[in-house]
Write an enzyme that holds these catalytic residues in place. Structure first.
Site, PDB file in Angstrom:
ATOM      1  CB  SER A   1      -0.932   0.007   1.219  1.00  0.00           C
ATOM      2  OG  SER A   1      -1.785  -1.116   1.201  1.00  0.00           O
TER       3      SER A   1
ATOM      4  CG  ASP B   1       7.127  -2.844  12.048  1.00  0.00           C
ATOM      5  OD1 ASP B   1       7.629  -2.377  13.093  1.00  0.00           O
ATOM      6  OD2 ASP B   1       7.674  -3.736  11.374  1.00  0.00           O
TER       7      ASP B   1
ATOM      8  CB  THR C   1      -7.446  -5.936  15.262  1.00  0.00           C
ATOM      9  OG1 THR C   1      -7.110  -5.315  16.515  1.00  0.00           O
ATOM     10  CG2 THR C   1      -8.169  -4.917  14.401  1.00  0.00           C
TER      11      THR C   1
END
Length: 241
Positions: A112, A134, A209
């Site tokens: 992306s 990250d 998530t």
């Protein structure tokens, strides 16, 4: 090919793929060159995608959003090949075990940070998600971060006026960095606490998530403010011309 009832990569009780067969490195260099050749589950619709989960991981948010917004097309974008394959199989299995549901979600393996403008038209998206990215602690790796002043122009291009870009992290330093980048960008403005609390998506940022549930299992004691104060930014000034 083995059927799912005899295939060890699928759970006999849920008919969903088992994560242990799709494990991948937690961190990957987004600046390295990769060749992407990947087929994703197709939408049974001619409508345009409105939600994009950038770095969708194992697809937990997509699954939750699918039933919350059943008429909205949404796509997960993931760089790791095995994780993308897991999400694909998870979506296909969910469609089989829940007829008529999960037809509005799909996944694609892509980078992306490099290619997101190739996927969406100007102002096409109403929501984008950047959840638990990250942190890239080493200074030499800061340029690998998915949120940066340089990339925000591209993310703003795909968002429509009033569209929302959601971010969340359990790393306080990263949360401060993302908040600073977004607040200093002329195309973004922070949502108020009232707007956040009224948004049904907000609660899913951590609960839906896999990474969010892991943080919750561990007590979220390191940087809990990262989950509360750096979770959503709203674009209210239109799109780049």
């Amino acid at each position: 090919m083995l059927g799912k009832e005899t295939n060890p990569t699928f759970s006999k009780s849920t008919a969903l793929p088992r994560k242990r067969f799709y494990r991948a490195r937690a961190h990957i260099n987004p600046l390295s060159d990769s060749h992407f050749q990947y087929l994703s589950p197709r939408f049974d619709s001619c409508k345009k995608t409105q939600f994009a989960d950038i770095g969708c991981g194992f697809g937990g948010l997509l699954i939750s959003l699918s039933t919350l917004f059943p008429e909205t097309l949404m796509i997960g974008m993931e760089l790791r090949d095995k994780v993308t394959e897991y999400v694909k199989e998870r979506i296909l299995a969910s469609r089989v075990t829940n007829p008529g549901q999960y037809q509005n979600i799909s996944v694609v393996r892509t980078n992306s940070m490099k290619y997101i403008p190739n996927y969406f038209e100007k102002g096409q998206l109403s929501k984008t998600f950047f959840l638990f990215p990250d942190p890239h602690f080493k200074e030499k790796n800061h340029r690998r971060g998915v949120i940066s002043p340089f990339l925000l122009d591209e993310y703003a291009y795909g968002l429509k006026g009033g569209g929302i870009m959601y971010t969340i992290t359990d790393v306080e330093e990263l949360g401060d960095w993302m908040k600073t980048c977004l607040e200093n960008h002329p195309m973004f403005e922070a949502l108020t606490d009232e707007e956040l609390n009224a948004d049904p998506v907000t609660k899913l940022l951590s609960s839906a998530t896999e990474e969010g549930r892991k943080v919750d299992r561990n007590g979220g004691q390191d940087f809990p403010s990262g989950l509360q104060t750096h979770c959503a930014i709203s674009m209210t000034l239109g799109v780049l011309s």
